[in-house]
Scaffold this active site. Structure first.
Site, PDB file in Angstrom:
ATOM      1  CG  ASP A  34      -2.081   0.960   1.062  1.00  0.00           C
ATOM      2  OD1 ASP A  34      -3.227   0.497   0.931  1.00  0.00           O
ATOM      3  OD2 ASP A  34      -1.835   2.194   1.049  1.00  0.00           O
ATOM      4  CB  ILE A  35       0.896   4.188  -2.242  1.00  0.00           C
ATOM      5  CG1 ILE A  35       2.020   5.050  -2.794  1.00  0.00           C
ATOM      6  CG2 ILE A  35      -0.365   4.991  -2.015  1.00  0.00           C
ATOM      7  CD1 ILE A  35       1.757   5.558  -4.205  1.00  0.00           C
ATOM      8  CG  ASN A  94     -12.193  -0.462   3.664  1.00  0.00           C
ATOM      9  OD1 ASN A  94     -12.585  -0.809   4.770  1.00  0.00           O
ATOM     10  ND2 ASN A  94     -11.038   0.149   3.479  1.00  0.00           N
ATOM     11  CD  GLU A 102     -10.244   6.645   0.477  1.00  0.00           C
ATOM     12  OE1 GLU A 102      -9.080   6.568   0.049  1.00  0.00           O
ATOM     13  OE2 GLU A 102     -10.569   7.284   1.495  1.00  0.00           O
ATOM     14  CB  VAL A 103      -9.151   1.828  -5.009  1.00  0.00           C
ATOM     15  CG1 VAL A 103      -8.802   1.213  -6.361  1.00  0.00           C
ATOM     16  CG2 VAL A 103      -8.193   2.977  -4.692  1.00  0.00           C
ATOM     17  CG  HIS A 107      -8.504  -3.036  -2.419  1.00  0.00           C
ATOM     18  ND1 HIS A 107      -9.448  -2.339  -3.155  1.00  0.00           N
ATOM     19  CD2 HIS A 107      -8.345  -2.338  -1.264  1.00  0.00           C
ATOM     20  CE1 HIS A 107      -9.817  -1.277  -2.468  1.00  0.00           C
ATOM     21  NE2 HIS A 107      -9.181  -1.249  -1.320  1.00  0.00           N
ATOM     22  CG  HIS A 109      -6.728  -2.768   3.053  1.00  0.00           C
ATOM     23  ND1 HIS A 109      -5.953  -1.645   2.857  1.00  0.00           N
ATOM     24  CD2 HIS A 109      -7.921  -2.483   2.477  1.00  0.00           C
ATOM     25  CE1 HIS A 109      -6.648  -0.726   2.208  1.00  0.00           C
ATOM     26  NE2 HIS A 109      -7.854  -1.207   1.963  1.00  0.00           N
TER      27      HIS A 109
HETATM   28  P1  AMP Z   1      -9.810   1.489   0.187  1.00  0.00           P
HETATM   29  O1  AMP Z   1     -10.232   2.626   1.046  1.00  0.00           O
HETATM   30  O2  AMP Z   1     -10.002   0.148   0.831  1.00  0.00           O
HETATM   31  O3  AMP Z   1     -10.396   1.563  -1.208  1.00  0.00           O
HETATM   32  O4  AMP Z   1      -8.237   1.619   0.080  1.00  0.00           O
HETATM   33  C1  AMP Z   1      -7.520   1.884  -1.082  1.00  0.00           C
HETATM   34  C2  AMP Z   1      -6.079   1.759  -0.711  1.00  0.00           C
HETATM   35  O5  AMP Z   1      -5.318   1.822  -1.903  1.00  0.00           O
HETATM   36  C3  AMP Z   1      -5.549   2.857   0.219  1.00  0.00           C
HETATM   37  O6  AMP Z   1      -5.018   2.266   1.398  1.00  0.00           O
HETATM   38  C4  AMP Z   1      -4.486   3.543  -0.623  1.00  0.00           C
HETATM   39  O7  AMP Z   1      -3.374   3.943   0.146  1.00  0.00           O
HETATM   40  C5  AMP Z   1      -4.114   2.471  -1.623  1.00  0.00           C
HETATM   41  N1  AMP Z   1      -3.578   2.966  -2.879  1.00  0.00           N
HETATM   42  C6  AMP Z   1      -4.121   3.913  -3.679  1.00  0.00           C
HETATM   43  N2  AMP Z   1      -3.337   4.119  -4.762  1.00  0.00           N
HETATM   44  C7  AMP Z   1      -2.294   3.281  -4.650  1.00  0.00           C
HETATM   45  C8  AMP Z   1      -1.135   3.006  -5.444  1.00  0.00           C
HETATM   46  N3  AMP Z   1      -0.903   3.661  -6.602  1.00  0.00           N
HETATM   47  N4  AMP Z   1      -0.264   2.082  -5.006  1.00  0.00           N
HETATM   48  C9  AMP Z   1      -0.469   1.420  -3.845  1.00  0.00           C
HETATM   49  N5  AMP Z   1      -1.544   1.617  -3.055  1.00  0.00           N
HETATM   50  C10 AMP Z   1      -2.443   2.537  -3.445  1.00  0.00           C
END
Ligand code: AMP
Ligand code: ZN
Length: 120
Positions: A34-35, A94, A102-103, A107, A109
């Site tokens: 995770d970034i 999530n 958010e994405v 995924h 975590h």
């Molecule tokens: P969520 O709120 O579960 O959708 O979390 C999305 C996660 O993706 C967050 O923890 C971000 O830090 C992570 N994230 C977003 N962009 C990137 C990226 N380019 N590389 C790695 N992790 C990312």
């Protein structure tokens, strides 16, 4: 559902169009750090195919979801989580806006390492 969504950041990561720090890959699954880590160890497991969230999961995904969850403990240890029971890890998935997603590419975590963590 198409295999690749051109507007999806995790599809771009899987395709190598956006750089990532790889943890693991096979024909169905990609894992990367995770970034913006919440914990000393924090990586994400994603299916290579674009699936928006857990809300779209059905019986056809049982093998994929089983493989992602089966990989998690092995990769957690490889990435530096301490062994159970003193160590361990947290798994979060999530789902949807009210679930904090958010994405919108499914995924999982995996977080661990010595506490306290910055969040949660
Ligand atoms: P969520 O709120 O579960 O959708 O979390 C999305 C996660 O993706 C967050 O923890 C971000 O830090 C992570 N994230 C977003 N962009 C990137 C990226 N380019 N590389 C790695 N992790 C990312
Ligand atoms: Zn995607």
């Amino acid at each position: 559902m198409s295999a690749h969504d051109p507007n999806c950041i995790f599809c771009k990561i899987v395709a190598g169009q956006i750089p990532s720090k790889k943890v693991y890959e096979d024909e169905d699954i990609y894992a990367f750090h995770d970034i913006n880590p919440w914990a000393p160890v924090h990586f994400l497991l994603v299916p290579r195919r674009h699936i928006p969230s857990m809300a779209q999961i059905g019986a056809e995904h049982e093998r994929l979801m089983g493989r992602m969850l089966t990989l998690a403990p092995r990769l957690a240890l490889e990435q530096g989580c301490n062994p159970y029971p003193e160590g361990g890890f947290r798994i979060v998935c999530n789902t949807g806006l009210e679930g904090g997603q958010e994405v919108h590419h499914l995924h999982v975590h995996v977080m661990g390492g010595p506490r306290p963590w910055a969040r949660g």
